[in-house]
Design a protein around this motif. Structure first.
Motif, PDB file in Angstrom:
ATOM      1  N   SER A 210      -2.042  12.329  20.359  1.00 47.36           N
ATOM      2  CA  SER A 210      -1.593  11.906  21.683  1.00 47.36           C
ATOM      3  C   SER A 210      -0.339  12.657  22.115  1.00 47.36           C
ATOM      4  CB  SER A 210      -1.357  10.401  21.711  1.00 47.36           C
ATOM      5  OG  SER A 210      -0.343  10.065  20.817  1.00 47.36           O
ATOM      6  N   ARG A 286      -9.988   1.899  28.020  1.00 44.24           N
ATOM      7  CA  ARG A 286      -9.526   3.040  28.814  1.00 44.24           C
ATOM      8  C   ARG A 286      -8.044   3.320  28.531  1.00 44.24           C
ATOM      9  NH1 ARG A 286      -7.499   3.775  33.923  1.00 44.24           N
ATOM     10  NH2 ARG A 286      -7.327   1.539  34.226  1.00 44.24           N
ATOM     11  N   THR A 287      -7.241   2.246  28.437  1.00 42.16           N
ATOM     12  CA  THR A 287      -5.820   2.433  28.154  1.00 42.16           C
ATOM     13  C   THR A 287      -5.626   3.119  26.807  1.00 42.16           C
ATOM     14  OG1 THR A 287      -5.412   0.377  29.299  1.00 42.16           O
ATOM     15  CG2 THR A 287      -3.617   1.238  27.968  1.00 42.16           C
ATOM     16  N   SER A 290      -6.853   6.655  26.901  1.00 50.81           N
ATOM     17  CA  SER A 290      -5.975   7.501  27.704  1.00 50.81           C
ATOM     18  C   SER A 290      -4.752   7.937  26.900  1.00 50.81           C
ATOM     19  CB  SER A 290      -5.536   6.766  28.961  1.00 50.81           C
ATOM     20  OG  SER A 290      -4.496   5.864  28.657  1.00 50.81           O
ATOM     21  N   ARG A 291      -4.402   7.170  25.890  1.00 53.90           N
ATOM     22  CA  ARG A 291      -3.292   7.565  25.028  1.00 53.90           C
ATOM     23  C   ARG A 291      -3.813   8.333  23.821  1.00 53.90           C
ATOM     24  NH1 ARG A 291       1.187   5.920  26.416  1.00 53.90           N
ATOM     25  NH2 ARG A 291       2.152   6.096  24.399  1.00 53.90           N
ATOM     26  N   ASN A 292      -5.056   8.769  23.898  1.00 55.01           N
ATOM     27  CA  ASN A 292      -5.641   9.640  22.889  1.00 55.01           C
ATOM     28  C   ASN A 292      -5.727   9.021  21.516  1.00 55.01           C
ATOM     29  OD1 ASN A 292      -6.014  11.861  24.714  1.00 55.01           O
ATOM     30  ND2 ASN A 292      -3.793  12.003  24.680  1.00 55.01           N
TER      31      ASN A 292
ATOM     32  N   ALA B  56      -2.231   3.323  40.830  1.00 53.28           N
ATOM     33  CA  ALA B  56      -1.358   4.230  40.071  1.00 53.28           C
ATOM     34  C   ALA B  56      -0.039   4.487  40.781  1.00 53.28           C
ATOM     35  CB  ALA B  56      -2.085   5.539  39.829  1.00 53.28           C
ATOM     36  N   LEU B 337       0.315   7.697  31.749  1.00 54.56           N
ATOM     37  CA  LEU B 337      -0.944   7.850  31.013  1.00 54.56           C
ATOM     38  C   LEU B 337      -1.913   6.729  31.347  1.00 54.56           C
ATOM     39  CD1 LEU B 337       0.366   8.900  27.510  1.00 54.56           C
ATOM     40  CD2 LEU B 337      -0.913  10.306  29.107  1.00 54.56           C
ATOM     41  N   HIS B 339      -2.354   5.366  33.999  1.00 54.70           N
ATOM     42  CA  HIS B 339      -3.015   5.624  35.278  1.00 54.70           C
ATOM     43  C   HIS B 339      -3.697   6.982  35.273  1.00 54.70           C
ATOM     44  CE1 HIS B 339      -1.400   2.008  36.897  1.00 54.70           C
ATOM     45  NE2 HIS B 339      -0.188   2.362  36.607  1.00 54.70           N
ATOM     46  N   ASN B 340      -4.024   7.451  34.088  1.00 55.83           N
ATOM     47  CA  ASN B 340      -4.761   8.705  33.940  1.00 55.83           C
ATOM     48  C   ASN B 340      -4.030   9.909  34.498  1.00 55.83           C
ATOM     49  OD1 ASN B 340      -6.902   7.658  32.565  1.00 55.83           O
ATOM     50  ND2 ASN B 340      -7.922   7.015  34.466  1.00 55.83           N
ATOM     51  N   GLU B 342      -1.683  12.786  33.255  1.00 55.27           N
ATOM     52  CA  GLU B 342      -1.167  13.310  32.001  1.00 55.27           C
ATOM     53  C   GLU B 342      -0.078  14.328  32.285  1.00 55.27           C
ATOM     54  OE1 GLU B 342      -3.191  14.293  27.782  1.00 55.27           O
ATOM     55  OE2 GLU B 342      -4.342  13.455  29.401  1.00 55.27           O
TER      56      GLU B 342
END
Lengths: 327, 497, 154
Positions: A210, A286-287, A290-292, B56, B337, B339-340, B342
């Motif tokens: 991440s 998803r959360t 999204s943080r890998n 977001a 992150l 909210h997508n 990056e």
């Protein structure tokens, strides 16, 4: 002072909005708010993900879960606090790989077998990085091995702090590659490792995916391999694990939920079910993605088995380094 | 083209919803900034799950508002009751509290608000123009550069306050040692903990700072007989700065803004470093350096401007590298992150609208905060006129609670009381406490950079000479010493003649 | 630089700081100094101790260890007993908190501090203590949901 108090009240309303759907539960447990001890500082990866999971789980349990941060001494301060708590299910906590290691390192007298494991949350696998800015700029693991065998102690590798999960991973990598590297521990968080590697202050690095993803995509860092049991899903699925390359280095840093020792089975199951639903919830998933990190729910038994497997690997590393304090 | 993008950013903003987000964020930020112990990090983590369910832009604007707002609020307690609520406000205690004691508390707060606004705006313009260029500059800061920076800090710090640099460096060394207590950051070895669990955690900045400044102030105020101020009723005019104060602030604000912005690019506790570097600079260029520590307006406004500017500047490494170098930006990163979005080197290509919305949020947040803070000055300034017999019990409650809730740990409260008692003796014997606190904050960074440099160069420090940035910083440190020695020599000669 | 004759207190400070520096150095050596190629955890504290010890000697020689000429803080009539009483209140406040809980003790402590600082009468200090205690509970305990020690009340 009126305005100050007014603003405080506004603040308080916002805070209360976070987790206060106080629909009364029909079943006996839980019938009052649950406290969750997160042994990390606010804002850490493990804190943010777990808060999200807990928020969702509280909806399924019908009681708010209040998160309390008790960071310090490699998460063991939080474990200490949880160990002392009443096993009535109203105090739970989260844990990380340090739960398995701390006893072996002599930092903390308990390990995963002493707590009531509740549910496994997600994996954060260590990855091996190479700098494109340092003077060596390795392209592949094979190149590293060839160069480092010829020049012992010349290649530097940034790791997280000594004794931490990714530091163990780095030791595993060094041992599996059978080379002599100059390990440079960084203070704490994975971001420091990424900085050291991206800035060319270290040739290699072992850290979390991440933290490194942005720099990998920008081409400042090369992603050489995953030091864990599986590849990362998505864009970087083509990068092999070290095991696939023939080097035996695999570990997984994780986050999970547990309770004080001897928590009743029914409560454990009830909590575990709520957390399972929370982890499988698309929004939470998803959360975490999204943080890998890789979300994966495990019930208590599978979780224990996982810990025991991990423990074997850690023990080998610590034994070889002469750092094994207790069995 | 760039301006188009920025206008689009503003256009996004011009809806009731987003301005409301900004207002809530700024208000929250100010309030938690005022309360010691509650920092932006905690508040932002509390708000994160809340913002996740919103869109977001709303979330990002609100988190930004909190972060920037807390920088405004942080100095309020420093000035009014001598309690630094956060690391970056330590320096503000030195002259800010002295100003409040002279009845210029309102003026001090108003100047800080305006100075912060100007500095913030300068830094935003800087971010907007230079962010893509400067992002990678943060990466060139490796352990040797940090080590050089720490040497510079050591030299600047011993000159921070008080009349004796020797006492200053004693206190700084003491602060560094205190920071080494507990489980070491690099190797997990427990040091000086005497088997006490709580000491393994280490000694935190907040209890020490609140103790040394706040509690010892309470103890001393309680002991000294109360003298009612000459001005019983504060007139509206007295709340705001007079012409001379404004004139004297112009230079420090300008210098602080620029200095803070560049220091902000350095990873780590940039805002703290920015404040005392600015203080040292102001003391050096001031026409009346002897006023420093006795309520010099330059000594308050300069560091406060630098603080805000550094706070904005430190967003550059976050946005362009995707690496958070301090706790608040780690939470902000988490928010992005979630909210997508990056952040990272590719942010400008992949999601430029986020960057520009963010810049617009900063601009508007700054304006909102200025208008929020100026009226508050009037309210806060009256705090300084409350009789100590009423104020002090309340302040000690806030100190105690603030320190407790930063880690939910009673041990920290003990540290605070011990520091408070020690602080009284330090003050009586004229040992400056600010270097101790700053030493405590910088200690881990100093130790880590020192040890990592040794590891990196296989036990030698000489290869530092091959690194231009490190050499430049060391030369600046050397220049400071030379200037100081020459200055003393000249003054002595003049005195002899 | 103004030279001030070193007083007894100044000497005490010098010796105290020097002793502390020396102790730090010795215990750092025990922690493990390491080598320069592989620095150990004791290296940095050792340097801190060294700076402290050296500077305290400089302090003694320079003779400005601590001039108390202008500081009369503890010389005011009744200052020392007040100071001690306040310290006792602070210590008791924290010591008893896990036992008796936050609310009751804050009430008592606020009252005590107000009385030590010579508040007249009883009505005003009592109101102050009640308001202070109520507000702090409302803000920290209730609104911010910080888990404050509750003591035996539950």
């Amino acid at each position: 002072m009126k305005k100050l108090w007014l603003s405080i009240v506004v603040f308080a309303f916002c805070v209360c909005g976070v987790g206060a759907d106080c629909a009364a539960a029909a079943a006996e447990y839980p019938n009052k708010p649950i406290t969750c001890i997160i042994p990390m500082e606010p804002g850490a990866d493990g804190d943010i993900n777990m808060r999200t999971i807990m928020k969702k789980a509280s909806e399924f349990l019908g009681q708010p879960i209040m998160v309390v941060n008790k960071p310090g001494a490699g998460q063991t301060m939080g474990y200490r606090e949880l160990y002392k708590a009443k096993p009535d299910g109203y105090t739970i906590g989260t844990c990380a790989a340090s739960l398995i290691m701390a006893k072996m390192q002599g930092i903390y007298p308990q390990n995963h077998r002493d707590f009531s494991l509740v549910a496994f949350g997600y994996h954060a696998l260590p990855i091996v990085l190479a700098s494109t800015a340092s003077k060596h700029s390795f392209q592949s693991i094979e190149e590293v091995v060839a160069f480092a065998k010829a020049n012992p102690n010349a290649v530097s590798m940034a790791t997280t702090s000594v004794g931490g999960a990714y530091w163990i991973a780095a030791q595993m990598v060094e041992m599996a590659l059978k080379v002599d590297l100059n390990l440079i521990p960084q203070e704490g968080s994975a971001g420091f490792v990424v900085t050291a590697v991206a800035g060319g202050h270290a040739d290699l690095g072992v850290t979390s995916f991440s933290a490194a993803k942005g720099q990998i995509e920008a081409g400042k860092i090369r992603f050489l391999g995953v030091a864990g049991p599986q590849r990362y899903p998505g864009k970087f699925n083509h990068v092999k694990t070290l095991k696939e390359m023939g080097y035996d280095a695999s570990m997984s840093s994780f986050a999970a939920v547990m309770g004080p020792p001897r928590m009743p089975k029914e409560i454990v199951n009830k909590l575990s079910a709520a957390i399972e639903k929370a982890i499988k919830d698309p929004e939470v998933e998803r959360t975490i993605v999204s943080r890998n990190m890789i979300p994966e729910y495990m019930p208590p038994e599978a979780f224990l088995k996982f810990c025991n497997e991990q423990e074997v690997g850690y023990r080998t590393v610590l034994e070889k380094l002469n750092m094994l304090k207790t069995k | 083209m760039e301006f188009d993008a920025l206008f689009n950013g503003f256009a996004t903003f011009l809806s009731v919803k987003y301005i409301l987000a900004c207002l809530i964020g700024a208000l929250l930020g100010t309030v938690i900034g005022v309360l010691p112990g509650l920092g932006p990090t905690t508040t932002m983590s509390l708000m994160l799950p809340f913002t996740a369910s919103l869109d977001a832009t709303f979330g990002i604007i609100m988190l930004t508002g909190i972060l920037v707002g807390s920088q405004y609020g942080g100095s309020t307690t420093s000035v009014l009751v001598n309690i630094p609520g956060e690391a970056a406000s330590v320096v503000s205690c030195l002259d800010g509290y002295q100003m409040a004691k002279k009845g210029r508390g309102g003026a001090a707060l108003a100047l800080v608000a305006v100075g912060s606004f100007i500095a913030g705006t300068v830094a935003i313009v800087g971010t907007q123009v230079f962010a893509p260029l400067l992002g990678s500059a943060a990466l060139s800061f490796g352990p040797p550069e940090f080590l050089a920076l720490m040497v510079l800090c050591f030299i600047l710090l011993s000159n921070l306050s008080g009349d004796s640099p020797v006492k200053g460096s004693c206190m700084f060394a003491l602060g560094l040692w205190l920071s080494a207590i507990g489980v070491g950051p690099l190797d997990g070895v427990a040091r000086f903990s005497f088997g006490v669990d709580d000491l393994m955690l280490g000694i935190e900045f907040l209890p020490v700072a609140v103790g040394l400044f706040g509690i010892s102030e309470i103890l001393i105020t309680a002991v000294v007989p109360y003298v009612p101020p000459v001005l019983e009723k504060i007139r509206f005019r007295d709340l705001y700065p007079n012409g001379e104060e404004v004139r004297r602030s112009a230079g420090p604000v300008a210098r602080g803004s620029i200095l803070g912005f560049f220091v902000g690019l350095v990873p780590g506790p940039a805002t703290v470093i920015a404040t005392f570097v600015s203080y040292a600079l102001e003391k050096r260029v001031a026409r009346r350096p002897e006023e420093f520590g006795r309520g010099a307006v330059e000594g308050l406004v300069g560091p406060e401007s630098a603080n805000n500017s550094a706070c904005v500047g430190s967003m550059i490494p976050l946005l362009t590298l995707g690496i958070p170098f301090n706790a608040p930006s780690a939470v902000l990163l988490a928010g992005l992150l979630m909210h997508n979005v990056e952040p990272g080197p590719l942010l400008f290509q992949n999601a430029p609208q986020v960057f520009w919305t963010y810049i617009a949020a900063l601009y508007i947040g700054n304006v909102v905060l200025l208008f929020l803070n100026l009226p508050l000055v009037g309210i806060f300034a009256r705090v300084a006129t409350i009789r100590p017999v009423i104020l002090m019990p309340v302040v000690s409650t806030i100190c105690l609670l603030g320190v407790y809730c930063s880690r939910n740990n009673l041990f920290d409260v003990w540290v605070m009381v011990a520091a408070g008692i020690a602080g009284v003796f330090f003050r009586i014997w004229r040992y400056p406490v600010a270097p101790l606190v700053v030493g405590l904050i910088l200690g881990p960074m100093a130790e880590n950079s020192f040890r990592k440099t040794l590891l990196m160069f296989h036990g030698s420090l000489m290869p530092m000479a091959e690194r231009p940035i490190a050499v430049a910083i060391l030369l600046a440190a050397a220049a400071f010493i030379v200037v100081k020695v020459v200055y003393y020599a000249l003054r002595r000669r003049r005195a002899a003649v | 630089m103004r030279r001030v004759a070193a007083s007894t207190g100044a000497w005490v400070w010098c010796i105290l700081l020097f002793g502390l520096g020396l102790t730090i150095m010795i215990s750092s050596l025990q922690i493990g100094f390491g080598r320069f190629t592989k620095p150990g955890p004791g290296l940095f504290p050792f340097i801190c101790g060294l700076i402290l010890a050296v500077q305290s000697i400089v302090l003694c020689l320079a003779g400005d260890a601590g001039s108390v000429k202008n500081d009369e803080t503890l010389r005011h009539p009744g200052a020392a007993p007040k100071f001690l009483a306040l310290m006792a209140v602070l210590v008791l406040w924290i010591l008893a908190m896990p036992l008796f809980g936050w609310v009751a003790l804050t009430f008592l402590a606020t009252l005590a501090i107000a009385k030590i600082m010579a508040a007249e009468g009883w009505v005003k200090p009592l109101i102050l203590a009640a308001v202070n205690c109520g507000f702090s509970y409302l803000l920290f305990g209730y609104l911010l949901a910080i888990d404050l020690p509750t003591g035996f009340w539950g």
